[in-house]
Design an enzyme around this catalytic site. Structure first.
Site, short mmCIF file in Angstrom:
data_model
loop_
_atom_site.label_atom_id
_atom_site.label_comp_id
_atom_site.label_asym_id
_atom_site.label_seq_id
_atom_site.Cartn_x
_atom_site.Cartn_y
_atom_site.Cartn_z
N LYS A 155 74.22 -25.96 5.45
CA LYS A 155 73.09 -26.73 6.00
C LYS A 155 72.54 -27.77 5.01
O LYS A 155 72.34 -28.93 5.36
CB LYS A 155 71.98 -25.76 6.44
N THR A 233 70.56 -27.78 -7.19
CA THR A 233 69.35 -27.26 -6.52
C THR A 233 69.67 -25.91 -5.87
O THR A 233 68.88 -25.44 -5.05
CB THR A 233 68.86 -28.24 -5.41
N ARG A 235 71.52 -22.41 -7.26
CA ARG A 235 71.13 -21.25 -8.06
C ARG A 235 71.59 -21.49 -9.49
O ARG A 235 72.67 -22.02 -9.74
CB ARG A 235 71.78 -19.95 -7.53
N ASP A 259 67.05 -27.84 -10.60
CA ASP A 259 65.84 -27.28 -10.01
C ASP A 259 65.86 -25.76 -10.14
O ASP A 259 64.92 -25.08 -9.76
CB ASP A 259 65.78 -27.68 -8.52
N GLU A 264 65.52 -18.21 -14.86
CA GLU A 264 64.28 -18.80 -14.37
C GLU A 264 63.18 -17.80 -14.05
O GLU A 264 62.00 -18.14 -14.07
CB GLU A 264 64.54 -19.69 -13.15
N HIS A 296 62.16 -24.97 -9.47
CA HIS A 296 62.52 -24.41 -8.16
C HIS A 296 61.54 -24.90 -7.08
O HIS A 296 60.93 -24.09 -6.36
CB HIS A 296 62.54 -22.88 -8.21
N GLN A 297 61.42 -26.20 -6.99
CA GLN A 297 60.48 -26.77 -6.02
C GLN A 297 61.16 -27.50 -4.88
O GLN A 297 60.48 -28.10 -4.04
CB GLN A 297 59.49 -27.72 -6.73
N PHE A 299 62.47 -26.63 -2.18
CA PHE A 299 62.09 -26.20 -0.81
C PHE A 299 60.67 -26.61 -0.47
O PHE A 299 60.26 -26.52 0.68
CB PHE A 299 62.18 -24.66 -0.72
P1 NAD Z 1 74.63 -22.30 3.80
O1 NAD Z 1 74.98 -20.86 3.90
O2 NAD Z 1 74.26 -23.04 5.04
O3 NAD Z 1 75.83 -23.10 3.11
C1 NAD Z 1 76.47 -22.68 1.98
C2 NAD Z 1 77.88 -23.27 2.02
O4 NAD Z 1 78.50 -23.02 0.76
C3 NAD Z 1 78.77 -22.65 3.09
O5 NAD Z 1 79.35 -23.67 3.89
C4 NAD Z 1 79.84 -21.90 2.29
O6 NAD Z 1 81.11 -21.89 2.94
C5 NAD Z 1 79.86 -22.72 1.01
N1 NAD Z 1 80.42 -22.04 -0.14
C6 NAD Z 1 80.38 -20.75 -0.49
N2 NAD Z 1 80.99 -20.55 -1.68
C7 NAD Z 1 81.44 -21.78 -2.08
C8 NAD Z 1 82.14 -22.23 -3.21
N3 NAD Z 1 82.49 -21.40 -4.19
N4 NAD Z 1 82.42 -23.55 -3.29
C9 NAD Z 1 82.06 -24.41 -2.30
N5 NAD Z 1 81.39 -24.02 -1.21
C10 NAD Z 1 81.08 -22.73 -1.10
O7 NAD Z 1 73.45 -22.38 2.72
P2 NAD Z 1 72.36 -23.53 2.54
O8 NAD Z 1 71.20 -23.25 3.42
O9 NAD Z 1 73.02 -24.84 2.61
O10 NAD Z 1 71.86 -23.22 1.06
C11 NAD Z 1 72.71 -23.38 -0.06
C12 NAD Z 1 72.05 -22.75 -1.26
O11 NAD Z 1 70.89 -23.51 -1.61
C13 NAD Z 1 71.46 -21.33 -1.02
O12 NAD Z 1 72.42 -20.33 -1.16
C14 NAD Z 1 70.41 -21.24 -2.07
O13 NAD Z 1 70.97 -20.66 -3.22
C15 NAD Z 1 70.03 -22.69 -2.36
N6 NAD Z 1 68.64 -23.01 -1.99
C16 NAD Z 1 67.83 -23.52 -2.94
C17 NAD Z 1 66.52 -23.86 -2.64
C18 NAD Z 1 65.59 -24.46 -3.67
O14 NAD Z 1 64.38 -24.54 -3.41
N7 NAD Z 1 66.07 -24.91 -4.80
C19 NAD Z 1 66.04 -23.64 -1.35
C20 NAD Z 1 66.92 -23.12 -0.39
C21 NAD Z 1 68.21 -22.80 -0.71
#
Ligand code: NAD
Length: 333
Positions: A155, A233, A235, A259, A264, A296-297, A299
C-alpha cells in the site's frame, strides 16, 4: 469494557477519546510502553490491550496477559514485528491491527525526507533566519529524470511509486509479488540486486521480517550506485546501522533519510532534550550533514490518526461481538 492503552501520548488521547464517544469503552491510558516491567500491573478485568510499534509483546508478556484474561491485543499500527504471534495463538488471544490507514501519509513523508535532504530546505530555513542568504552548500539535484528504486510495493510503496512518477522519475520496483496495476502504469520490476545497481534513490517500503532483517548491509551497499539516496520509513531493522555509517563515510551513500531506527524504542516518541543519549550510533548518524532523522512520524497526519482511532475501536467492537471485521487483514490471529 476496559482497555489498557499503552505508549499513550496526548494526541492519542485526543483522537481516541473523540472516536470513543460512539463506544464508551473504559480506556485507561498508560504513558509507558508495554513490556515485562509493567504487564503485571494491568488491572484485573482488562479485556483489551491497545499497543503501538515499540510495545514489546513477547511470549513472556503474552503469557501474563492470558493469565489476566486479556482477550484482545489491538495494535494501532500496521507492522507487527514486535508481537509474538505464535504465543498469542497458543494462548487464544486475538490480535487485530490497522493494516491500512492512509498509506499516503507515510509515502508523502518519504517524499518530504527526500526533498529536504536533496534541496536542504531545513538548512535554508535556519540560514535565512540569521540573515544568511548565501547559497553555498545548498546545491541539490533534480528529481525529474532520476531513477527511483522502490523496495516493497504494497500500500505505501504503491502510493510512493505514484508520487515519484508524477515527479518525472523512472520508477523501478522490487517485491516478491508484482503489482499489475503498477506495471501497467509503466513501473518496471527488477530483481533486488539489479535494482540496487540502477537506482539513484532507494526507498524502503517492505515490512521487517526474519528474511529481510538487515536488507541493506555491507554486501548490498557495495552493489548500489555511489552517492545513492536511501530513504527508510519502514522499520529500522531493515538497515544495518554500522554498515550504513561506513558507507556514509566513504560517500557510497550520498544521503540517508530515516524515520525509523533499529534501537528506536529507547529514543523515539520521547522528549530527551535535557538528557544524555547513551546511543553512539544515532549520535554519529545525526552528526552527518547529509543524514536526516525523524522520530517515526511518517504516519502522523490528522487524516491517519482519525482512521487509526476509528479502525482500532471498530475492530475491538467487532471482536467483542463476534463479528468479522470487513477487512480480513485486520485480524492477525
Ligand atoms: P503492505 O503489507 O501493504 O506492503 C508490504 C509489501 O512489501 C508487500 O507487497 C510485500 O510483498 C513486500 N515485501 C515483503 N518482503 C519484501 C522484501 N524482502 N523485499 C521487497 N518487498 C517485500 O505494507 P504497507 O502498509 O505498505 O507498509 C509497509 C511497511 O511500512 C510496514 O510493514 C511498516 O513497517 C511500515 N510503516 C511505517 C510507518 C511509519 O510511520 N514510519 C507507518 C506505517 C507503516
Amino acid at each position: 469494557m476496559k482497555i489498557a492503552f499503552f505508549s499513550a501520548k496526548p494526541y492519542d488521547k485526543d483522537f481516541f477519546n473523540r472516536q470513543n464517544k460512539t463506544f464508551n469503552y473504559d480506556i485507561q491510558y498508560w504513558e509507558t510502553h508495554l513490556g515485562p516491567h509493567i504487564v503485571n500491573a494491568i488491572d484485573e478485568g482488562t479485556e483489551v490491550v491497545c499497543v503501538f510499534v515499540n510495545d514489546k509483546l513477547t511470549a513472556e508478556v503474552i503469557t501474563v496477559l492470558a493469565i489476566k484474561k486479556v482477550k484482545v491485543i489491538a495494535l494501532r499500527c500496521a507492522g507487527f514485528n514486535n508481537v509474538d504471534l505464535d504465543a498469542a495463538r497458543k494462548q487464544g488471544i486475538k490480535i487485530c491491527r490497522v493494516p491500512a490507514y492512509s498509506p499516503e501519509a507515510v509515502a508523502e513523508h518519504a517524499v518530504a525526507m527526500l526533498l529536504t535532504l536533496n534541496r536542504k530546505t531545513h538548512k535554508a530555513y535556519n540560514r535565512v533566519r540569521e540573515q544568511n542568504f548565501s547559497l553555498n552548500g545548498l546545491l541539490g539535484y533534480n528529481l525529474h529524470g532520476k531513477t527511483v528504486g522502490v523496495i516493497g510495493t504494497g500500500k505505501i510503496g504503491k502510493a510512493f511509486c505514484r508520487i515519484m512518477t508524477g515527479f518525472g522519475c523512472k520508477v523501478l520496483a522490487y517485491d516478491p509479488y508484482e503489482d499489475r496495476e503498477l506495471q501497467a502504469s509503466g513501473i518496471h520490476y527488477l530483481p533486488f540486486q539489479e535494482l540496487l545497481g540502477c537506482s539513484d534513490i532507494i526507498s524502503l517500503h517492505c515490512p521487517l521480517t526474519v528474511e529481510n532483517h538487515y536488507l541493506i548491509n555491507e554486501n548490498t551497499l557495495k552493489k548500489i550506485k555511489k552517492g545513492v539516496t536511501i530513504i527508510n520509513t519502514s522499520r529500522g531493522g531493515l538497515i544495518h546501522t554500522d554498515d550504513v555509517i561506513s558507507a556514509l563515510k566513504t560517500g557510497q551513500v550520498g544521503y540517508l533519510g530515516i524515520d525509523v531506527y533499529e534501537q528506536e524504542e529507547k529514543l523515539f516518541f520521547k522528549d530527551l532534550s535535557g538528557s544524555i543519549i547513551d546511543d553512539d550510533k544515532i549520535q554519529r548518524l545525526m552528526s552527518f550533514p547529509n543524514v536526516l532523522v525523524t522520530g517515526h512520524q511518517a504516519f502522523f497526519t490528522e487524516d491517519a490518526m482519525e482512521q487509526i482511532a476509528s479502525i482500532t475501536l471498530n475492530s475491538i467492537h467487532a471482536l467483542e461481538n463476534g463479528i468479522s471485521p470487513s477487512d480480513p487483514a485486520v485480524i492477525l490471529v
